[in-house]
Design a protein around this motif. Structure first.
Motif, PDB file in Angstrom:
ATOM      1  N   GLU A  10       0.834  -1.206   0.000  1.00  0.00           N
ATOM      2  CA  GLU A  10       0.000   0.000   0.000  1.00  0.00           C
ATOM      3  C   GLU A  10       0.866   1.252   0.000  1.00  0.00           C
ATOM      4  O   GLU A  10       0.604   2.197  -0.756  1.00  0.00           O
ATOM      5  N   ARG A  11       1.899   1.258   0.824  1.00  0.00           N
ATOM      6  CA  ARG A  11       2.801   2.417   0.871  1.00  0.00           C
ATOM      7  C   ARG A  11       3.490   2.617  -0.473  1.00  0.00           C
ATOM      8  O   ARG A  11       3.617   3.749  -0.962  1.00  0.00           O
ATOM      9  N   ALA A  12       3.947   1.516  -1.065  1.00  0.00           N
ATOM     10  CA  ALA A  12       4.650   1.618  -2.348  1.00  0.00           C
ATOM     11  C   ALA A  12       3.711   2.068  -3.457  1.00  0.00           C
ATOM     12  O   ALA A  12       4.044   2.956  -4.256  1.00  0.00           O
ATOM     13  N   MET A  13       2.511   1.489  -3.512  1.00  0.00           N
ATOM     14  CA  MET A  13       1.576   1.827  -4.592  1.00  0.00           C
ATOM     15  C   MET A  13       1.057   3.255  -4.457  1.00  0.00           C
ATOM     16  O   MET A  13       0.718   3.887  -5.461  1.00  0.00           O
ATOM     17  N   THR A  14       0.983   3.773  -3.242  1.00  0.00           N
ATOM     18  CA  THR A  14       0.584   5.170  -3.056  1.00  0.00           C
ATOM     19  C   THR A  14       1.583   6.095  -3.753  1.00  0.00           C
ATOM     20  O   THR A  14       1.199   7.052  -4.434  1.00  0.00           O
ATOM     21  N   THR A  15       2.872   5.783  -3.596  1.00  0.00           N
ATOM     22  CA  THR A  15       3.905   6.593  -4.244  1.00  0.00           C
ATOM     23  C   THR A  15       3.893   6.403  -5.758  1.00  0.00           C
ATOM     24  O   THR A  15       4.000   7.364  -6.518  1.00  0.00           O
ATOM     25  N   ILE A  16       3.763   5.150  -6.207  1.00  0.00           N
ATOM     26  CA  ILE A  16       3.744   4.874  -7.642  1.00  0.00           C
ATOM     27  C   ILE A  16       2.563   5.576  -8.301  1.00  0.00           C
ATOM     28  O   ILE A  16       2.691   6.165  -9.385  1.00  0.00           O
ATOM     29  N   GLU A  17       1.416   5.537  -7.650  1.00  0.00           N
ATOM     30  CA  GLU A  17       0.233   6.191  -8.198  1.00  0.00           C
ATOM     31  C   GLU A  17       0.467   7.690  -8.330  1.00  0.00           C
ATOM     32  O   GLU A  17       0.046   8.314  -9.314  1.00  0.00           O
ATOM     33  N   ALA A  18       1.154   8.286  -7.362  1.00  0.00           N
ATOM     34  CA  ALA A  18       1.452   9.718  -7.434  1.00  0.00           C
ATOM     35  C   ALA A  18       2.402  10.020  -8.595  1.00  0.00           C
ATOM     36  O   ALA A  18       2.273  11.051  -9.258  1.00  0.00           O
ATOM     37  N   ILE A  19       3.347   9.111  -8.859  1.00  0.00           N
ATOM     38  CA  ILE A  19       4.291   9.304  -9.971  1.00  0.00           C
ATOM     39  C   ILE A  19       3.548   9.331 -11.307  1.00  0.00           C
ATOM     40  O   ILE A  19       3.876  10.101 -12.205  1.00  0.00           O
ATOM     41  N   PHE A  20       2.537   8.486 -11.436  1.00  0.00           N
ATOM     42  CA  PHE A  20       1.800   8.372 -12.694  1.00  0.00           C
ATOM     43  C   PHE A  20       0.531   9.219 -12.724  1.00  0.00           C
ATOM     44  O   PHE A  20      -0.288   9.059 -13.630  1.00  0.00           O
ATOM     45  N   THR A  21       0.358  10.100 -11.764  1.00  0.00           N
ATOM     46  CA  THR A  21      -0.852  10.915 -11.733  1.00  0.00           C
ATOM     47  C   THR A  21      -0.960  11.753 -12.994  1.00  0.00           C
ATOM     48  O   THR A  21      -0.025  12.446 -13.385  1.00  0.00           O
ATOM     49  N   GLU A  22      -2.117  11.707 -13.639  1.00  0.00           N
ATOM     50  CA  GLU A  22      -2.371  12.469 -14.861  1.00  0.00           C
ATOM     51  C   GLU A  22      -3.702  13.187 -14.719  1.00  0.00           C
ATOM     52  O   GLU A  22      -4.643  12.666 -14.140  1.00  0.00           O
ATOM     53  N   MET A  23      -3.773  14.382 -15.279  1.00  0.00           N
ATOM     54  CA  MET A  23      -5.012  15.159 -15.251  1.00  0.00           C
ATOM     55  C   MET A  23      -5.747  14.966 -16.566  1.00  0.00           C
ATOM     56  O   MET A  23      -5.170  15.116 -17.642  1.00  0.00           O
ATOM     57  N   ALA A  24      -7.037  14.629 -16.504  1.00  0.00           N
ATOM     58  CA  ALA A  24      -7.833  14.439 -17.713  1.00  0.00           C
ATOM     59  C   ALA A  24      -8.151  15.775 -18.359  1.00  0.00           C
ATOM     60  O   ALA A  24      -8.253  16.804 -17.693  1.00  0.00           O
ATOM     61  N   MET A  42      10.116  10.362 -14.287  1.00  0.00           N
ATOM     62  CA  MET A  42       9.340   9.222 -13.819  1.00  0.00           C
ATOM     63  C   MET A  42      10.247   8.030 -13.511  1.00  0.00           C
ATOM     64  O   MET A  42      10.046   7.326 -12.510  1.00  0.00           O
ATOM     65  N   HIS A  43      11.263   7.821 -14.361  1.00  0.00           N
ATOM     66  CA  HIS A  43      12.211   6.748 -14.067  1.00  0.00           C
ATOM     67  C   HIS A  43      12.948   7.036 -12.763  1.00  0.00           C
ATOM     68  O   HIS A  43      13.100   6.147 -11.915  1.00  0.00           O
ATOM     69  N   ASP A  44      13.436   8.263 -12.593  1.00  0.00           N
ATOM     70  CA  ASP A  44      14.199   8.606 -11.393  1.00  0.00           C
ATOM     71  C   ASP A  44      13.349   8.464 -10.141  1.00  0.00           C
ATOM     72  O   ASP A  44      13.830   7.981  -9.100  1.00  0.00           O
ATOM     73  N   GLN A  45      12.086   8.873 -10.223  1.00  0.00           N
ATOM     74  CA  GLN A  45      11.216   8.759  -9.051  1.00  0.00           C
ATOM     75  C   GLN A  45      10.997   7.309  -8.669  1.00  0.00           C
ATOM     76  O   GLN A  45      10.981   6.977  -7.479  1.00  0.00           O
ATOM     77  N   MET A  46      10.831   6.443  -9.662  1.00  0.00           N
ATOM     78  CA  MET A  46      10.682   5.022  -9.346  1.00  0.00           C
ATOM     79  C   MET A  46      11.991   4.429  -8.838  1.00  0.00           C
ATOM     80  O   MET A  46      11.992   3.549  -7.976  1.00  0.00           O
ATOM     81  N   ALA A  47      13.114   4.928  -9.366  1.00  0.00           N
ATOM     82  CA  ALA A  47      14.413   4.460  -8.876  1.00  0.00           C
ATOM     83  C   ALA A  47      14.628   4.895  -7.421  1.00  0.00           C
ATOM     84  O   ALA A  47      15.134   4.120  -6.597  1.00  0.00           O
ATOM     85  N   TYR A  48      14.222   6.137  -7.098  1.00  0.00           N
ATOM     86  CA  TYR A  48      14.321   6.606  -5.711  1.00  0.00           C
ATOM     87  C   TYR A  48      13.426   5.773  -4.805  1.00  0.00           C
ATOM     88  O   TYR A  48      13.794   5.453  -3.661  1.00  0.00           O
ATOM     89  N   LEU A  49      12.240   5.420  -5.319  1.00  0.00           N
ATOM     90  CA  LEU A  49      11.337   4.582  -4.524  1.00  0.00           C
ATOM     91  C   LEU A  49      11.977   3.222  -4.264  1.00  0.00           C
ATOM     92  O   LEU A  49      11.884   2.686  -3.150  1.00  0.00           O
ATOM     93  N   GLN A  50      12.650   2.673  -5.283  1.00  0.00           N
ATOM     94  CA  GLN A  50      13.357   1.413  -5.089  1.00  0.00           C
ATOM     95  C   GLN A  50      14.423   1.542  -4.010  1.00  0.00           C
ATOM     96  O   GLN A  50      14.605   0.641  -3.182  1.00  0.00           O
ATOM     97  N   GLN A  51      15.137   2.656  -4.005  1.00  0.00           N
ATOM     98  CA  GLN A  51      16.168   2.875  -2.987  1.00  0.00           C
ATOM     99  C   GLN A  51      15.551   2.986  -1.598  1.00  0.00           C
ATOM    100  O   GLN A  51      16.079   2.439  -0.624  1.00  0.00           O
ATOM    101  N   ASP A  52      14.415   3.685  -1.510  1.00  0.00           N
ATOM    102  CA  ASP A  52      13.723   3.794  -0.221  1.00  0.00           C
ATOM    103  C   ASP A  52      13.264   2.420   0.257  1.00  0.00           C
ATOM    104  O   ASP A  52      13.360   2.099   1.453  1.00  0.00           O
ATOM    105  N   ILE A  53      12.746   1.613  -0.677  1.00  0.00           N
ATOM    106  CA  ILE A  53      12.313   0.262  -0.325  1.00  0.00           C
ATOM    107  C   ILE A  53      13.506  -0.564   0.137  1.00  0.00           C
ATOM    108  O   ILE A  53      13.415  -1.320   1.107  1.00  0.00           O
ATOM    109  N   GLU A  54      14.628  -0.391  -0.552  1.00  0.00           N
ATOM    110  CA  GLU A  54      15.840  -1.130  -0.176  1.00  0.00           C
ATOM    111  C   GLU A  54      16.288  -0.758   1.234  1.00  0.00           C
ATOM    112  O   GLU A  54      16.668  -1.625   2.035  1.00  0.00           O
TER     113      GLU A  54
END
Length: 474
Positions: free
Chosen positions: A88-102, A162-174
């Motif tokens: 849940e914590r990880a997907m909350t961050t991932i969802e924010a990374i991919f947030t798009e406005m219609a 977007m790649h860097d944000q997911m990479a940072y998330l991976q580092q936080d998870i690590e």
């Protein structure tokens, strides 16, 4: 043979026993809000019978109110809860990374791209393709060419971001992964120490040694939120801890704790850690818990989204370069790559040096002698309409729209699973509290019973004392 001394001993044993009962009841009340505390009860039995006559009363042992089946269920559901909460914590961050406005008022499929000032990558795609369309109307415009370059740079920056944000998330998870391993090792060492203390204090295997067993159970429960554990109670009073179901891997046996460790590996082009036994490097499957959730978030969720993003970046580079290199710039040049052809991932995608250094290299024309021809720019704009992804079934925009939708759907599923698991865990916890928790009303009743029994025992001693005084005065 019954005599006054025997009667006095009976009274004394009654006083001592009721005093223990009062102490136990008082301790229950004192710990009514203590996490992990199990209600204790004195097991009161008659003392040794001599010549058919009783010799008083004694506390044979203490018992803990508990249900081993419920304990096992709570630990199992704790493990599931720990996994879902980590996801849940990880997907909350991932969802924010991919947030798009219609797009405002847009109703057609892929409407998030039908805006000129959208957010994140969707808006970048729209503005990039629109800039080529604008350039097609006026291919000799310096401002139009500058706009194409600017929007291309903006799009590549969104990929990079977007790649860097997911990479940072991976580092936080690590980092969290390693911290949880350290905490798990601390708990297993404490459990091993208690495995040594508890049997030493027991007179028989069935004895209860007060709060030490509660402390051990609480530690096992904390550990169960990190990994899926199987706690097996041994006849000698120790508890053996295994990871995962079935035989599993022993983490604690008697007074020995096996430390968990990490092994650094490269997976999905990222340096990550596998969970292993520190002693022999054997890989350990956590089976669940927060460690299991973090592994799934890092090696499955993030890796999948990164792969899709890389596929998208590579397709953009390939499609744009294929058309752009076949056109002509204002200076008559041809064969110019718009993006660096070797940089085909979301992390590396960038506009080529040729375009960055010279706007005349932007190939808007299909003819070397017709700088006013914007047909190649129009063809570049029309890439957005080509079904070049998903086995020829999706456009670039549809593919990204599907990726955003998949992120949202998976996030929603994880959030729903986590909330449902919290309810299950709470219900099990409440059921177990009904068994082992302290009820103030019940304990108050027990206090009165022990108080009255104590007063009666004191009265026995008073009467015997008076009888002995009478006997001595005869």
């Amino acid at each position: 043979m019954a005599d006054l001394a025997s009667a006095l001993e009976i009274g004394r044993s009654a006083l001592r026993t009721q005093q223990i009962g009062l102490n136990v009841t008082g301790n229950n009340i004192a710990n009514v809000n203590t996490p992990g505390y199990s209600r204790k009860s004195p097991n009161i039995t008659t003392a040794l019978t001599v010549d058919g006559l009783g010799t008083g009363v004694k506390v044979a042992s203490l018992s803990r109110a508990r249900d081993r089946f419920l304990d096992g269920q709570v630990r199992f559901e704790n493990s599931a809860l720990g996994k879902f909460e980590a996801l849940e914590r990880a997907m909350t961050t991932i969802e924010a990374i991919f947030t798009e406005m219609a797009g405002g008022g847009a109703t057609e499929p892929g409407s998030i791209f039908n805006q000129s000032s959208g957010s994140a990558l969707s808006g970048a795609f729209s503005r990039f393709f629109n800039s080529f369309q604008d350039l097609a109307n006026n291919p000799e415009s310096r401002a139009g060419r500058a706009s194409v370059r600017q929007e291309a740079v903006f799009m590549t920056e969104q990929f990079n971001r977007m790649h860097d944000q997911m990479a940072y998330l991976q580092q936080d998870i690590e980092t969290e992964f390693r911290n949880i391993i350290d905490e798990a090792n601390r708990l297993t060492k404490q459990i091993a120490k208690l495995n040594v203390k508890i049997p030493a204090l027991k007179k028989t295997p069935t004895d209860t040694v007060g709060d030490l067993e509660d402390e051990r159970d609480q530690m096992i429960e904390e550990l169960s939120k990190m990994v899926l554990v199987n706690a097996r109670e041994e006849i000698d009073g120790t508890t053996t801890i295994l990871v995962a179901l079935g035989e599993g891997i022993e983490l604690v046996q008697n007074g020995i704790a096996m430390e968990l460790g990490i092994r650094s590996v490269v997976r999905n082009n990222a340096a990550v850690s596998d969970l292993v036994l520190a002693s022999d490097g054997r890989k350990v499957d956590p089976g669940g818990g927060s460690l299991g959730g973090l592994i799934e978030a890092r090696d499955v969720k993030i890796a999948s989204f990164q792969e899709s993003l890389n596929t998208l970046a590579a397709t953009v580079v390939e499609q744009v370069n294929a058309i752009h290199s076949g056109g002509f710039g204002l200076d008559g040049s041809s064969g110019t790559e718009f993006f660096e052809p070797t940089q085909t991932t979301a992390r590396l995608i960038e506009v080529s040096d040729a375009i960055m250094n010279d706007l005349d290299k932007i190939a808007a024309s299909t003819s070397a002698t017709g700088p006013g021809d914007g047909s190649n720019a129009l063809a570049l704009s029309d890439i957005r309409l080509s079904q070049v992804l998903g086995g020829g079934t999706r456009t670039i925009e549809e593919f990204y729209s599907g990726l955003v939708g998949r992120v949202g759907a998976e996030a929603k599923q994880v959030f729903t699973d986590a909330e449902g698991q919290r309810l299950v865990s709470e219900q099990l916890y409440n059921r177990r509290q009904n068994v082992r928790g302290v009820s103030i009303n019940e304990e108050a009743t027990g206090l009165i019973l022990f108080q009255r029994a104590y007063q009666a025992a004191a009265r026995i001693i008073t009467i015997v004392d008076e009888m002995m005084e009478t006997t001595l005065n005869m």
